[in-house]
Design a protein around this motif. Structure first.
Motif, PDB file in Angstrom:
ATOM      1  N   ALA A 106       0.830  -1.214   0.000  1.00 14.42           N
ATOM      2  CA  ALA A 106       0.000   0.000   0.000  1.00 14.42           C
ATOM      3  C   ALA A 106       0.863   1.262   0.000  1.00 14.42           C
ATOM      4  CB  ALA A 106      -0.930  -0.005   1.211  1.00 14.42           C
ATOM      5  N   ILE A 107       1.938   1.242   0.766  1.00 15.42           N
ATOM      6  CA  ILE A 107       2.824   2.419   0.829  1.00 15.42           C
ATOM      7  C   ILE A 107       3.504   2.620  -0.526  1.00 15.42           C
ATOM      8  CG2 ILE A 107       4.932   3.343   1.876  1.00 15.42           C
ATOM      9  CD1 ILE A 107       4.077   1.911   4.498  1.00 15.42           C
ATOM     10  N   LYS A 108       3.964   1.508  -1.091  1.00 15.73           N
ATOM     11  CA  LYS A 108       4.644   1.580  -2.387  1.00 15.73           C
ATOM     12  C   LYS A 108       3.708   2.150  -3.465  1.00 15.73           C
ATOM     13  CE  LYS A 108       8.328   1.149  -4.390  1.00 15.73           C
ATOM     14  NZ  LYS A 108       9.566   1.749  -3.894  1.00 15.73           N
ATOM     15  N   GLU A 109       2.447   1.762  -3.380  1.00 16.00           N
ATOM     16  CA  GLU A 109       1.477   2.226  -4.357  1.00 16.00           C
ATOM     17  C   GLU A 109       1.272   3.743  -4.258  1.00 16.00           C
ATOM     18  OE1 GLU A 109      -1.682  -0.848  -4.977  1.00 16.00           O
ATOM     19  OE2 GLU A 109      -2.934   0.935  -4.610  1.00 16.00           O
ATOM     20  N   LYS A 110       1.187   4.227  -3.019  1.00 17.12           N
ATOM     21  CA  LYS A 110       0.936   5.652  -2.797  1.00 17.12           C
ATOM     22  C   LYS A 110       2.213   6.486  -2.959  1.00 17.12           C
ATOM     23  CE  LYS A 110      -2.107   8.635  -0.509  1.00 17.12           C
ATOM     24  NZ  LYS A 110      -2.332   9.071   0.869  1.00 17.12           N
ATOM     25  N   PHE A 111       3.371   5.893  -2.613  1.00 20.60           N
ATOM     26  CA  PHE A 111       4.648   6.625  -2.708  1.00 20.60           C
ATOM     27  C   PHE A 111       5.649   5.805  -3.522  1.00 20.60           C
ATOM     28  CE2 PHE A 111       2.557   7.903   1.216  1.00 20.60           C
ATOM     29  CZ  PHE A 111       2.645   9.290   1.177  1.00 20.60           C
ATOM     30  N   PRO A 112       5.438   5.742  -4.841  1.00 21.45           N
ATOM     31  CA  PRO A 112       6.271   4.847  -5.668  1.00 21.45           C
ATOM     32  C   PRO A 112       7.757   5.185  -5.649  1.00 21.45           C
ATOM     33  CG  PRO A 112       4.758   6.180  -7.020  1.00 21.45           C
ATOM     34  CD  PRO A 112       4.400   6.439  -5.602  1.00 21.45           C
ATOM     35  N   ASP A 113       8.105   6.444  -5.373  1.00 17.67           N
ATOM     36  CA  ASP A 113       9.525   6.817  -5.387  1.00 17.67           C
ATOM     37  C   ASP A 113      10.211   6.632  -4.047  1.00 17.67           C
ATOM     38  OD1 ASP A 113       9.280   7.506  -8.041  1.00 17.67           O
ATOM     39  OD2 ASP A 113       8.716   9.586  -7.566  1.00 17.67           O
ATOM     40  N   LEU A 114       9.431   6.369  -3.017  1.00 21.21           N
ATOM     41  CA  LEU A 114      10.003   6.189  -1.686  1.00 21.21           C
ATOM     42  C   LEU A 114      10.703   4.830  -1.611  1.00 21.21           C
ATOM     43  CD1 LEU A 114      10.062   7.348   1.305  1.00 21.21           C
ATOM     44  CD2 LEU A 114       8.050   5.914   1.708  1.00 21.21           C
ATOM     45  N   VAL A 115      11.947   4.841  -1.121  1.00 23.38           N
ATOM     46  CA  VAL A 115      12.668   3.583  -0.939  1.00 23.38           C
ATOM     47  C   VAL A 115      12.158   2.914   0.338  1.00 23.38           C
ATOM     48  CG1 VAL A 115      14.930   2.556  -0.456  1.00 23.38           C
ATOM     49  CG2 VAL A 115      14.738   4.435  -2.104  1.00 23.38           C
ATOM     50  N   ILE A 116      11.689   1.681   0.200  1.00 30.16           N
ATOM     51  CA  ILE A 116      11.216   0.953   1.380  1.00 30.16           C
ATOM     52  C   ILE A 116      12.194  -0.156   1.721  1.00 30.16           C
ATOM     53  CG2 ILE A 116       9.340  -0.379   2.428  1.00 30.16           C
ATOM     54  CD1 ILE A 116       7.396   0.930   0.542  1.00 30.16           C
ATOM     55  N   MET A 117      12.772  -0.019   2.908  1.00 27.50           N
ATOM     56  CA  MET A 117      13.637  -1.086   3.424  1.00 27.50           C
ATOM     57  C   MET A 117      12.820  -1.881   4.439  1.00 27.50           C
ATOM     58  SD  MET A 117      17.383  -0.668   5.162  1.00 27.50           S
ATOM     59  CE  MET A 117      17.989  -1.795   6.416  1.00 27.50           C
ATOM     60  N   THR A 118      13.037  -3.186   4.472  1.00 30.67           N
ATOM     61  CA  THR A 118      12.302  -4.034   5.412  1.00 30.67           C
ATOM     62  C   THR A 118      13.289  -4.744   6.325  1.00 30.67           C
ATOM     63  OG1 THR A 118      12.347  -5.775   3.744  1.00 30.67           O
ATOM     64  CG2 THR A 118      10.347  -4.445   3.878  1.00 30.67           C
ATOM     65  N   ASP A 119      12.759  -5.339   7.376  1.00 31.77           N
ATOM     66  CA  ASP A 119      13.608  -6.027   8.340  1.00 31.77           C
ATOM     67  C   ASP A 119      13.411  -7.530   8.226  1.00 31.77           C
ATOM     68  OD1 ASP A 119      15.439  -5.535  10.670  1.00 31.77           O
ATOM     69  OD2 ASP A 119      13.991  -6.868  11.613  1.00 31.77           O
ATOM     70  N   MET A 151      10.792 -15.249   4.367  1.00 30.85           N
ATOM     71  CA  MET A 151      10.388 -13.898   4.744  1.00 30.85           C
ATOM     72  C   MET A 151      10.866 -12.901   3.686  1.00 30.85           C
ATOM     73  SD  MET A 151      11.352 -12.323   8.492  1.00 30.85           S
ATOM     74  CE  MET A 151      11.132 -13.769   9.457  1.00 30.85           C
ATOM     75  N   GLY A 152      12.094 -13.096   3.229  1.00 28.41           N
ATOM     76  CA  GLY A 152      12.684 -12.205   2.236  1.00 28.41           C
ATOM     77  C   GLY A 152      11.925 -12.230   0.926  1.00 28.41           C
ATOM     78  N   VAL A 153      11.566 -13.420   0.482  1.00 27.45           N
ATOM     79  CA  VAL A 153      10.803 -13.542  -0.763  1.00 27.45           C
ATOM     80  C   VAL A 153       9.458 -12.833  -0.609  1.00 27.45           C
ATOM     81  CG1 VAL A 153       9.599 -15.162  -2.286  1.00 27.45           C
ATOM     82  CG2 VAL A 153      11.923 -15.689  -1.486  1.00 27.45           C
ATOM     83  N   ALA A 154       8.804 -13.051   0.533  1.00 26.48           N
ATOM     84  CA  ALA A 154       7.490 -12.435   0.763  1.00 26.48           C
ATOM     85  C   ALA A 154       7.604 -10.907   0.751  1.00 26.48           C
ATOM     86  CB  ALA A 154       6.916 -12.917   2.093  1.00 26.48           C
ATOM     87  N   GLN A 155       8.660 -10.384   1.355  1.00 29.23           N
ATOM     88  CA  GLN A 155       8.830  -8.920   1.405  1.00 29.23           C
ATOM     89  C   GLN A 155       9.176  -8.363   0.028  1.00 29.23           C
ATOM     90  OE1 GLN A 155      11.740  -8.310   4.511  1.00 29.23           O
ATOM     91  NE2 GLN A 155      10.346  -8.971   6.132  1.00 29.23           N
ATOM     92  N   ALA A 156       9.985  -9.095  -0.714  1.00 25.13           N
ATOM     93  CA  ALA A 156      10.322  -8.657  -2.068  1.00 25.13           C
ATOM     94  C   ALA A 156       9.057  -8.635  -2.933  1.00 25.13           C
ATOM     95  CB  ALA A 156      11.378  -9.581  -2.673  1.00 25.13           C
ATOM     96  N   LYS A 157       8.248  -9.677  -2.807  1.00 23.19           N
ATOM     97  CA  LYS A 157       6.983  -9.754  -3.540  1.00 23.19           C
ATOM     98  C   LYS A 157       6.081  -8.584  -3.194  1.00 23.19           C
ATOM     99  CE  LYS A 157       5.951 -14.518  -4.506  1.00 23.19           C
ATOM    100  NZ  LYS A 157       5.625 -15.764  -3.828  1.00 23.19           N
ATOM    101  N   ALA A 158       6.096  -8.205  -1.914  1.00 25.47           N
ATOM    102  CA  ALA A 158       5.222  -7.116  -1.446  1.00 25.47           C
ATOM    103  C   ALA A 158       5.681  -5.758  -1.970  1.00 25.47           C
ATOM    104  CB  ALA A 158       5.172  -7.108   0.082  1.00 25.47           C
ATOM    105  N   GLY A 159       6.943  -5.677  -2.414  1.00 20.79           N
ATOM    106  CA  GLY A 159       7.399  -4.410  -3.002  1.00 20.79           C
ATOM    107  C   GLY A 159       8.589  -3.762  -2.319  1.00 20.79           C
ATOM    108  N   ALA A 160       9.255  -4.482  -1.414  1.00 28.20           N
ATOM    109  CA  ALA A 160      10.413  -3.904  -0.727  1.00 28.20           C
ATOM    110  C   ALA A 160      11.530  -3.614  -1.728  1.00 28.20           C
ATOM    111  CB  ALA A 160      10.924  -4.866   0.346  1.00 28.20           C
ATOM    112  N   ASP A 161      12.235  -2.491  -1.518  1.00 21.69           N
ATOM    113  CA  ASP A 161      13.371  -2.146  -2.373  1.00 21.69           C
ATOM    114  C   ASP A 161      14.674  -2.702  -1.814  1.00 21.69           C
ATOM    115  OD1 ASP A 161      12.129  -0.064  -4.290  1.00 21.69           O
ATOM    116  OD2 ASP A 161      11.481   0.593  -2.307  1.00 21.69           O
ATOM    117  N   ILE A 162      14.788  -2.666  -0.479  1.00 24.12           N
ATOM    118  CA  ILE A 162      15.999  -3.136   0.187  1.00 24.12           C
ATOM    119  C   ILE A 162      15.586  -4.080   1.315  1.00 24.12           C
ATOM    120  CG2 ILE A 162      18.064  -2.468   1.497  1.00 24.12           C
ATOM    121  CD1 ILE A 162      17.858   0.342   0.372  1.00 24.12           C
ATOM    122  N   LEU A 163      16.179  -5.255   1.342  1.00 19.97           N
ATOM    123  CA  LEU A 163      15.930  -6.170   2.454  1.00 19.97           C
ATOM    124  C   LEU A 163      17.039  -5.973   3.486  1.00 19.97           C
ATOM    125  CD1 LEU A 163      15.091  -9.440   0.439  1.00 19.97           C
ATOM    126  CD2 LEU A 163      13.514  -7.653   1.244  1.00 19.97           C
ATOM    127  N   GLY A 164      16.654  -5.932   4.754  1.00 19.85           N
ATOM    128  CA  GLY A 164      17.639  -5.711   5.819  1.00 19.85           C
ATOM    129  C   GLY A 164      17.686  -6.864   6.805  1.00 19.85           C
TER     130      GLY A 164
END
Ligand code: PBG
Length: 325
Positions: A106-119, A151-164
């Motif tokens: 949802a965040i990626k959809e609303k803010f496509p240019d924002l880099v999203i890092m996940t944990d 977890m990493g695959v799921a986060q990448a699928k969801a739209g994460a730019d950087i996995l942490g």
């Protein structure tokens, strides 16, 4: 007095001081760590982190408008899960309809240019409160790495730019890289928590996520604060396994480690200015014992000077205001 070297000449005016300034700090260096929880209309202040909140999806989207308007271009998102969602295997972490993954999309959809890092670590989802799988009182490495990769695959699928990956298991970077690549996510980056120390400075973060370990401590996976060579080994492995960026955490008691990694590795070094470091400064400033703004800017500059290219910091918004003025 005859002196052919008078270093003060280079400090004689603001313009000259700026001219010779060696290190710079910019909003584009910041990654803003944010906390998200289930529900709607939630904005809960973390007691030990004044000014930092846990948001629900609706309120975080509003907050992100403000964050991005300040020029911040990257966030690191951490979930707070209710105790009832936690189990031994952190299985909530890779369920497709789990709120954290849906929030990323949802965040990626609303803010496509924002880099999203996940944990990537099990602790927010684990009934044991550890970053890895617990068997007979021990945190087992290889079985954990498999869960982390899911977890990493799921986060990448969801739209994460950087996995942490913040778990400090052995071999997780290579395994994660390989697994996400096979799934087609060759463009998703990995920022490895390479030198992550077993630190007292994570206390307020564990309050925010309600994720403190239920028994023991994290010393069999996080590093001994006394060690430097080990940090170089960890960094070497993560570099060889394909990490795009290496992180040192915490930042302030480990500026020497940041400098060592910066000197030894030709990929960007990040540093995590952690919750306890934020809490310390805030407490002193609130008591009137320190000039909070000046201390904050000095701390952030010191992390850059040590050699970190980017800084994960809860001060991102406040520092952005000062840098923009
Ligand atoms: C958990 C994780 C922690 C932090 C980031 N990811 C805490 C821990 O290892 O116990 C700490 C961040 C902070 O203190 O600001 N894997």
């Amino acid at each position: 007095m005859y002196l052919n070297r008078r270093p003060r000449r280079n400090r004689k005016s603001s313009a000259i001081r700026d001219l010779v300034q060696e290190t710079t700090l910019s909003v584009s260096d910041f990654i803003f760590p944010m906390f998200i929880q289930e529900g709607t209309n939630q904005k809960v202040e973390i007691k030990s982190m004044p000014g930092i909140f846990r948001f629900s999806l609706d309120t975080i989207l509003e907050e992100l408008k403000e964050v991005t308007d300040l020029g911040i271009r990257a966030i690191d998102l951490f979930p707070n899960y209710h105790e009832t969602k936690k189990d031994k295997y952190a299985s909530e972490s890779y369920k497709e309809d789990t709120f954290y993954l849906k929030a990323i999309t949802a965040i990626k959809e609303k803010f496509p240019d924002l880099v999203i890092m996940t944990d990537i670590a099990m602790d927010p989802y684990s009934s044991d409160g550890h970053d890895g799988l617990v068997e007979n009182g021990e945190i087992v490495n290889d079985a954990t790495v498999e869960i982390l990769a899911k977890m990493g695959v799921a986060q990448a699928k969801a739209g994460a730019d950087i996995l942490g990956p913040s778990d400090m298991m052995d071999g997780r970077i290579g395994y994660l890289r390989d697994t996400i690549d096979r799934e087609g996510f060759t463009n998703v980056s990995i920022m490895s928590y390479s030198a992550k120390y077993a630190s007292a400075f994570y206390g307020p973060f564990r309050d925010a996520l309600e994720s403190a370990p239920k028994f023991g401590d994290k010393k069999t996976y996080q590093m001994n604060p006394a060690n430097t060579r080990e940090a170089l080994l960890e960094a070497q492995l993560d570099f060889a396994e394909g990490a795009d960026m290496l992180m040192v955490k915490p930042a302030l008691s480990y500026l020497d480690i940041i400098a060592k990694l910066d000197q030894n590795f030709d990929i960007p070094i990040a540093a995590y200015n952690v919750s306890g470091e934020y809490a310390m400064l805030k407490a002193a400033a609130q008591n009137g014992w320190l000039d909070g703004d000046r201390a904050m800017m000095e701390v952030l500059m010191s992390i850059r000077r040590a050699g970190a290219k980017c800084i994960l910091t809860y001060f991102a918004k406040e520092a952005a205001v000062i840098l923009g003025s």
